[in-house]
Design an enzyme around this catalytic site. Structure first.
Site, PDB file in Angstrom:
ATOM      1  N   ASP A 154       0.216   5.934   7.214  1.00 55.92           N
ATOM      2  CA  ASP A 154       1.192   6.543   6.316  1.00 55.92           C
ATOM      3  C   ASP A 154       0.416   7.374   5.290  1.00 55.92           C
ATOM      4  O   ASP A 154      -0.818   7.301   5.200  1.00 55.92           O
ATOM      5  CB  ASP A 154       2.079   5.484   5.659  1.00 55.92           C
TER       6      ASP A 154
HETATM    7  C1  BGC Z   1       6.477   7.893   3.966  1.00 54.42           C
HETATM    8  C2  BGC Z   1       6.596   8.027   5.465  1.00 54.42           C
HETATM    9  C3  BGC Z   1       6.567   9.482   5.864  1.00 54.42           C
HETATM   10  C4  BGC Z   1       5.321  10.113   5.310  1.00 54.42           C
HETATM   11  C5  BGC Z   1       5.156  11.569   5.689  1.00 54.42           C
HETATM   12  C6  BGC Z   1       5.345   8.709   3.390  1.00 54.42           C
HETATM   13  O1  BGC Z   1       5.361   8.740   2.015  1.00 54.42           O
HETATM   14  O2  BGC Z   1       6.305   6.530   3.647  1.00 54.42           O
HETATM   15  O3  BGC Z   1       7.767   7.399   5.920  1.00 54.42           O
HETATM   16  O4  BGC Z   1       6.637   9.591   7.257  1.00 54.42           O
HETATM   17  O5  BGC Z   1       5.342  10.025   3.897  1.00 54.42           O
HETATM   18  O6  BGC Z   1       6.053  12.374   5.058  1.00 54.42           O
END
Ligand code: BGC
Length: 766
Positions: free
Chosen positions: A294
């Protein structure tokens, strides 16, 4: 046998042999192709430097690096894109074509990029937020909307979406409740599998197939205190029975990638959690795909306190088999040195690179890096009328009728005067909900607009914003009194703005924010019939609204077609059929609250003061899981069982007669719950084990059948071994989890089961 028969028999035989030979030839071709593919990847890996490998394992975001035409070799833009194997947030056919050109031409080995983005509930045409769509209890619908989202996203150059989010959530303070399918692992598993299948479609080489991501592995939704990014402290049993289930379903359905959560489990941050990522996901479940971190999740191992410097964070993450580093840059900076110093094995890094390159190969990008970036296709695929029609259908099916006293709804289209109240009624941004990709408020239909378009020319629609969730200013509320003097009905859009749920949007209260309580008080004072349309990304605790307002529609955030769908239901063109995928508490003090609770040694009772209940609130839900009314009524017969007693490996058919006992055609979701009355460990009071949708004309009846087997009566015993334990089971069937319609049967033999069983509900298995 005469000659004609003989001749046809010979012909048939020849046909069978020819088909058989053709299938062998095809199988041989496939084997040869996969051997060639594998050899190509191995050759490529063999040519790559450690630095080039680290680039492939790095994902950069176009939100944080500058992009644009490259002027010279030292241009930072060039450094940005060619130092990554995948880019986040870059889309648009022309844009991705240009970036792909940079990647392919700007790198020694001409390796193409993967373009990724959060296409969570639609790309340009926005569908209901996932929690809303889960209210339709319709896996096939979710598959269709995921497919439509993939068609649009891939036409805009995207290869990869970070969806579906399959986190189970039982604490509505957590803002990311909105992104998942609610509280239940059975429903969650069904929708996880359907959405993965929808994103995939026919699969590569079809260029409308998009890579999917099941996230956030695992138990991110169990954040303590409902506080985003907080720890999850839970038993191995709960992990297995609840939180891992939808991930297992996604893996069974062929999900391409998995994203670890920001949380820790058992004192190990998920980005370093080798036990769950390597042992559980890869070894036990045989997941062959890519694990993508993530956002900066690898660097966050430092504040978590398991690494002191980026190098150590990178080592821990790669060892846990996190293949791609999303945006922290630590893989890029640290992996080569870690391998050179022997702190990481060459095999570990090659394994990760292989998985990334294989994903690119599956999409055909080595054959043609630009195959997803086709401006002509893009022009014809976005926001098309059939996609909008699907968005309207999905939105209609996601609406839940929570309350409808004296059949206030549906409203007549010929009212003299209708007053629409509440800032949300005219809020196009909020209609889309969080994570709305390339969705545009200007293309969405608000509730106000939908109502205006639906009523007859004789109806005067007056709009008073009055109060907004985002402000405590009550000055607009007075106007309501004046506007409603001669009104027939008030429709009030209440709830949260879209930015009040989603990531980092935890709340400590579940009431109506801003000045909306004052508005509700004013609405009640008018004495006029009031319909509340709720717009929100999580269950709200609204006991006052429930007590005083006769009709309540839970509309969530329904996307591009929100206003049309709400009006379709308000005025009766569509009979609401949604059912809650998550429990609504009376007060925030009850969370976590969910259906599959345990009975305790002191179950709540009216007579025992020392029972498991509260002194200042009822212990029950305001609206239970599975609740949802209709403009018609459905009457259930008693469940009929094919057997009263059965061995552990026998199947049981449960049937129930359902009749539409009202005046309108309608759709009902028939729900089946199961409880083992006594076992060697405690069991939930009810577990969802089946659901089926039926559409019935007024007066019409049908019989709904469910097939149950050992997967339904299996449990994990105290040693976490999978067993069927003999005993009495109660089966409940109805239109809500609160049904009393039940029957009992007995499983008379016990057995240990091998393997984990399928996590995908039986009716959805291939
Ligand atoms: C979120 C994810 C997301 C990623 C990319 C993160 O802050 O937790 O769910 O896919 O950002 O945008």
């Amino acid at each position: 046998m005469d000659w004609t028969h003989l001749a046809s028999a010979i012909l048939l035989g020849m046909l069978i042999v020819a088909t058989w030979l053709a299938s062998i030839a095809q199988a041989n071709e496939r084997t040869q192709k996969s051997q060639e593919d594998a050899a190509f990847i191995e050759r490529l890996i063999g040519q790559m430097t450690l630095e080039e490998k680290a680039d492939q394992l790095t994902q950069l975001s176009v939100l944080t690096i500058p992009t644009g035409p490259i002027e010279d070799a030292n241009d930072p833009k060039k450094i940005g894109t060619s130092k990554a194997g995948s880019l986040l947030g870059a889309y648009g056919a022309e844009n991705t074509r240009r970036l792909q050109h940079e990647a392919v031409q700007g790198s020694r080995l001409h390796i193409p990029q993967l373009f990724s983005f959060d296409v969570i509930h639609g790309f340009r045409t926005i569908f209901p937020v996932p929690l809303a769509e889960a209210s339709a209890w319709d896996p096939y619908l979710s598959q269709r909307t995921a497919r439509a989202a993939a068609v649009e996203a891939t036409a805009s150059g995207l290869h990869w979406t970070f969806a579906p989010m399959v986190d189970i959530a039982r604490d509505s303070r957590w803002g990311r409740v909105i992104e998942g399918a609610g509280e239940d692992p059975f429903l969650g598993a069904a929708l996880a599998a359907s959405r993965v299948r929808g994103f995939r479609g026919e699969g590569p080489p079809d260029t409308s197939s998009i890579l999917s991501t099941a996230k956030h592995f695992v138990a991110y939704g169990a954040a303590e205190g409902g506080l985003d990014y907080n720890i999850s402290d839970l038993s191995e049993r709960t992990l297995e029975e609840v939180y891992l289930t939808p991930f297992r379903a996604a893996v069974e359905a062929g999900v391409d990638t998995i994203m670890p959560g920001f949380n820790e489990v058992d004192s190990m941050p998920m980005h370093a959690n080798r036990k769950l990522l390597k042992q559980k996901l890869r070894d036990e479940w045989d997941f062959q795909g890519v694990v993508v971190s993530d956002w900066a999740g690898i660097r966050e191992l430092i504040p978590h306190g398991v690494a002191s410097v980026p190098r150590e964070a990178a080592r821990l993450a790669l060892n846990a088999t996190v293949d791609i580093d999303m945006v922290s840059g630590d893989y890029n900076a640290e992996l080569p040195a870690l391998v050179r110093s022997g702190q990481l094995s060459q095999d570990a890094i090659d394994g990760a690179v292989r998985r990334v390159l294989q994903a690119k190969q599956r999409l055909g990008l080595f054959d043609d890096p630009y195959r997803y970036s086709d401006p002509t296709r893009e022009k014809t695929q976005l926001l098309q009328p059939p996609t909008r029609a699907l968005a309207r259908e999905a939105a209609q099916k996601s609406i839940v009728l929570l309350k409808n006293d004296d059949a206030l709804l549906p409203l007549s289209k010929n009212l003299r005067k209708l007053v629409v109240v509440g800032a949300l009624a005219n809020d196009g941004v909020s209609s889309l909900g969080s994570w709305s990709a390339d969705g545009r408020a200007s293309e969405s239909i608000t509730v106000l607009e939908g109502i205006k378009r639906a009523v007859s020319p004789m109806t005067e629609v007056v709009y008073v914003p009055a109060a907004s969730p985002g402000s405590t200013d009550i000055s607009g509320i007075e106007e309501v009194q004046r506007a409603v003097v001669d009104a027939d009905v008030i429709v009030a859009a209440l709830g949260e703005t879209a930015d009040m749920s989603g990531e980092a949007r935890s709340r400590t209260s579940l009431g109506l924010p801003g000045a909306q309580d004052a508005l509700v008080a004013q609405l009640i004072k008018t004495g006029k019939p009031v319909v509340v349309v709720l717009m929100n990304g999580r269950p709200l605790a609204i006991p006052t609204v429930d007590e005083h307002v006769p009709a309540i529609l839970e509309a969530w955030f329904l996307g591009t077609e929100m206003g049309h769908a709400v009006a379709d239901v308000l005025f009766g063109d569509v009979n609401p059929s949604g059912k809650l995928p998550i429990t609504f508490p009376r007060t925030v003090g009850q969370v976590p609250i969910y259906l599959a609770r345990k009975n305790t040694g002191r179950p709540p009772s009216g007579t025992n003061a020392y029972a498991s209940s509260y002194i200042d609130s009822k212990w029950t839900a305001l609206y239970p899981f599975g609740h949802g009314l209709s403009y018609t009524t459905f009457t259930y017969g008693t469940p009929r069982l094919s057997k009263q007693r059965l061995a552990f490996d026998e199947t049981l058919t449960v049937q129930v007669d359902v009749q539409n006992s009202g005046q309108r055609a309608g759709e009902e979701t028939v729900q089946l719950y199961l409880r083992q009355d006594v076992a060697s460990i405690t069991r939930p009071v009810r577990m969802l084990r089946g659901f089926s949708k039926v559409r019935l004309a007024p007066g019409e009846s049908t019989t709904v059948s469910f097939l149950l087997d050992q997967d339904d009566w299996a449990l994990l015993n105290h040693d976490l071994l999978r067993f069927v334990e003999s005993g009495i089971f109660t089966v409940f069937i109805g239109g809500t989890s609160a049904t009393d319609n039940q029957a009992k049967f007995e499983v008379i033999t016990s057995a240990q089961l091998t393997g984990p069983g399928s996590a995908i509900p039986r009716t959805l298995r291939d």
